[in-house]
Design a protein around this motif. Sequence first.
Motif, short mmCIF file in Angstrom:
data_model
loop_
_atom_site.label_atom_id
_atom_site.label_comp_id
_atom_site.label_asym_id
_atom_site.label_seq_id
_atom_site.Cartn_x
_atom_site.Cartn_y
_atom_site.Cartn_z
N UNK A 16 7.81 3.64 49.20
CA UNK A 16 8.76 4.75 49.18
C UNK A 16 8.17 5.94 49.93
N UNK A 17 9.06 6.70 50.60
CA UNK A 17 8.61 7.86 51.37
C UNK A 17 9.54 9.04 51.12
N UNK A 18 8.98 10.22 51.17
CA UNK A 18 9.80 11.43 51.05
C UNK A 18 10.06 11.83 49.61
N UNK A 19 11.27 12.33 49.36
CA UNK A 19 11.66 12.77 48.03
C UNK A 19 12.44 11.67 47.32
N UNK A 20 12.06 11.37 46.09
CA UNK A 20 12.75 10.36 45.29
C UNK A 20 13.48 11.10 44.18
N UNK A 21 14.80 11.25 44.37
CA UNK A 21 15.55 12.13 43.48
C UNK A 21 16.85 11.52 42.96
N UNK A 22 16.96 10.22 42.93
CA UNK A 22 18.15 9.59 42.37
C UNK A 22 19.33 9.63 43.30
N UNK A 23 20.53 9.74 42.74
CA UNK A 23 21.75 9.74 43.53
C UNK A 23 21.96 8.39 44.20
N UNK A 24 22.42 8.40 45.46
CA UNK A 24 22.69 7.13 46.15
C UNK A 24 21.44 6.27 46.32
N UNK A 25 20.26 6.89 46.28
CA UNK A 25 19.01 6.13 46.42
C UNK A 25 18.84 5.11 45.30
N UNK A 26 19.35 5.43 44.11
CA UNK A 26 19.23 4.52 42.97
C UNK A 26 19.95 3.21 43.27
N UNK A 27 21.13 3.31 43.80
CA UNK A 27 21.92 2.10 44.12
C UNK A 27 21.26 1.31 45.26
N UNK A 28 20.75 2.00 46.25
CA UNK A 28 20.08 1.34 47.37
C UNK A 28 18.86 0.57 46.87
N UNK A 29 18.07 1.19 46.00
CA UNK A 29 16.87 0.56 45.47
C UNK A 29 17.24 -0.66 44.62
N UNK A 30 18.24 -0.49 43.76
CA UNK A 30 18.69 -1.60 42.91
C UNK A 30 19.18 -2.77 43.77
#
Length: 113
Positions: A16-30
């Motif tokens: 992971x790189x940068x800021x990990x702050x939820x939102x759409x990133x949660x769905x992408x990671x899942x």
Amino acid sequence: MNYNVSEKYNCVIIELKGNVMGGPDAEIFRDELHKLIEKGKKKVVVDLGKVKFMNSSGLGILIGGLTTMKNADGELVICQADKKIESLLMVTQLIKVFDHYRTLEEAIAHFDK
């Protein structure tokens, strides 16, 4: 949040790189984890070495990932959390939930047991 996925010694490394702050990133990671599970890849290391900032929603991404892998009879470990993220894990008591390693090599070695 940006990320790279690679394989090394029978496990998958998600850097992971940068800021990990939820939102759409949660769905992408899942979704990324589900793709790995479909391919039979169930040993995952999440490398936090290049994460600049993580909030509680970012922690939620990691918890969701851990749960997803456990439900698939897999395993997810984390490594290289900086002092700020490590203290966040301590304050939330999540340091007891995650297997955390100082280096990527130690995290990979975890799967050689």
